[in-house]
Design an enzyme around this catalytic site. Structure first.
Site, mmCIF file in Angstrom:
data_model
loop_
_atom_site.group_PDB
_atom_site.id
_atom_site.type_symbol
_atom_site.label_atom_id
_atom_site.label_comp_id
_atom_site.label_asym_id
_atom_site.label_seq_id
_atom_site.Cartn_x
_atom_site.Cartn_y
_atom_site.Cartn_z
ATOM 1 N N LYS A 8 0.805 -1.190 0.009
ATOM 2 C CA LYS A 8 -0.051 0.180 -0.061
ATOM 3 C C LYS A 8 0.881 1.294 0.106
ATOM 4 O O LYS A 8 2.046 1.287 0.305
ATOM 5 C CB LYS A 8 -0.961 0.164 1.192
ATOM 6 C CG LYS A 8 -0.183 -0.008 2.689
ATOM 7 C CD LYS A 8 0.128 1.505 3.160
ATOM 8 C CE LYS A 8 0.890 0.892 4.408
ATOM 9 N NZ LYS A 8 1.694 2.426 4.644
ATOM 10 N N ASP A 139 -1.926 -1.414 10.875
ATOM 11 C CA ASP A 139 -2.578 -1.257 9.424
ATOM 12 C C ASP A 139 -2.978 -2.445 8.963
ATOM 13 O O ASP A 139 -3.214 -2.780 7.672
ATOM 14 C CB ASP A 139 -1.568 -0.629 8.476
ATOM 15 C CG ASP A 139 0.042 -1.187 8.549
ATOM 16 O OD1 ASP A 139 -0.073 -2.093 9.350
ATOM 17 O OD2 ASP A 139 0.731 -0.857 7.627
#
Length: 279
Positions: A8, A139
Site C-alpha cells: 500500500k 495497518d
C-alpha cells in the site's frame, strides 16, 4: 494454496493526537498497489519432525528478524489459539521491500489469516478477520480487503475512501526506496500532533493537481531532516514529471504518480529499490 499479499501507499498521513495509551492518533488514506509478496500454505504431515505449528521458509528480498517472530507465524499462532487448525508449512517470497512504509509485513499477516480461514473453512467473515488482524499491527486490518480506505485511530478504524479504483486508475506509480533505515520511534518523537488544514480523505477526492498543495505527510519533515537523501528523491521525482510525490508512511520509500509511464527510473536512482507500476 497461494495468495499474493499486496503493498500500500499512504495518500497523506497526519498525526493528529497523542492518545492516553501512548500511541498516536492518525488520519491517512491507505491505497492498495500491485506490488506483491507470495505466500503459500499447505498442511504439514502428521509425522513431520517440527516443533512449530507454522514452519516458515523465507525467500526473495532479505528480511530482518527470525522466522519464528515473523508476522506470518504470529498470525498463525493468533488464529490457532482460538481455532482448531493443523500444523502447516508456509513459504513466503518477499517482493515488497521491508522498512519502506509499504506495509509488506502487515499484508503478509493479513494474508495468512485469510489463507487459514479459506483453506481450513473457519468461516470467520471479514469483520472478525479484521479484528484479529488489528491485534497484529495498526495497518493489518486494512489488508483483509485491501480496498482504498480512510483510516483513523492508530490506523485500525477504517471506512471507504473512494470507489473500487479510486482517483488513480490509469496512472503510473514509481516507487523509490533508498538503502536507508528510518526509525519510526525517532520520527514520531519529532512530531507535534495537530489537525491538518484539510482532511486527507477530502483531498484525495479533489483533482490530483491539487494534491501537491493540500496532501501532506507529517513524517516528511523529521525524516527528511534525519535523511536528506529521501527528500532529494521526492524532488527528483517531481523533476521527472510526477504530478504528485510523497513519502509513504514513515518511509523510507517515496512514490511518484505520473500520467505517462516514466522512463529511466532505475538509472536515475541507482542503488535504490525501484519499481514502476500500472494503477
Amino acid at each position: 494454496m497461494t495468495i499474493f499479499p499486496n503493498a500500500k501507499i499512504n495518500l497523506g498521513l497526519n498525526v493528529v493526537s497523542l492518545r492516553p495509551d501512548g500511541y498516536h492518533g492518525i488520519e491517512t488514506v491507505f491505497y492498495p498497489i500491485p506490488l506483491c509478496d507470495a505466500l503459500s500454505v499447505h498442511k504439514m504431515d502428521h509425522d513431520f519432525p517440527s516443533d512449530s505449528g507454522c514452519d516458515l521458509k523465507l525467500t526473495g528480498m532479505p528480511i530482518e528478524g527470525s522466522e519464528s517472530n515473523n508476522l506470518v507465524v504470529r498470525a498463525y499462532q493468533l488464529i490457532a489459539s482460538d481455532f482448531v487448525v493443523p500444523r502447516v508449512h508456509a513459504h513466503l517470497f518477499k517482493g515488497i521491500p521491508t522498512q519502506a512504509g509499504l506495509g509488506g509485513g502487515s499484508s503478509d499477516a493479513a494474508s495468512m489469516i485469510k489463507l487459514l480461514d479459506d483453506h481450513f473453512h473457519l468461516n470467520m467473515g471479514i469483520a472478525e478477520m479484521e479484528r484479529y488482524a488489528a491485534r497484529l499491527g495498526a495497518d493489518c486490518a486494512f489488508f483483509i480487503t485491501s480496498e482504498p480506505s480512510y483510516a483513523q485511530g492508530i490506523g485500525d478504524i477504517l471506512e471507504p475512501a473512494d470507489g473500487k479504483y479510486g482517483n488513480l486508475n490509469g496512472y503510473y506509480l514509481a516507487l523509490v526506496k533508498p538503502p536507508v533505515l528510518v526509525s519510526t520511534r525517532d520520527a514520531y518523537a519529532r512530531i507535534t500532533p495537530k489537525q491538518p488544514l484539510k482532511n486527507c480523505r477530502d483531498v484525495v477526492r479533489q483533482p490530483i493537481e491539487t494534491w501537491r498543495t493540500d496532501l501532506t505527510n507529517d513524517f516528511e519533515e523529521p525524516v527528511f531532516a534525519m535523511h536528506p537523501e529521501i527528500g532529494e528523491i521526492k524532488s527528483a521525482l517531481y523533476d521527472m514529471g510526477a504530478v504528485f510525490a510523497l513519502m509513504s508512511g514513515s518511509g523510507s520509500c517515496v512514490y511518484g504518480i505520473f500520467r505517462e509511464r516514466p522512463e529511466g527510473i532505475p538509472e536515475r536512482f541507482d542503488g535504490c529499490f525501484t519499481a514502476v507500476l500500472d494503477l
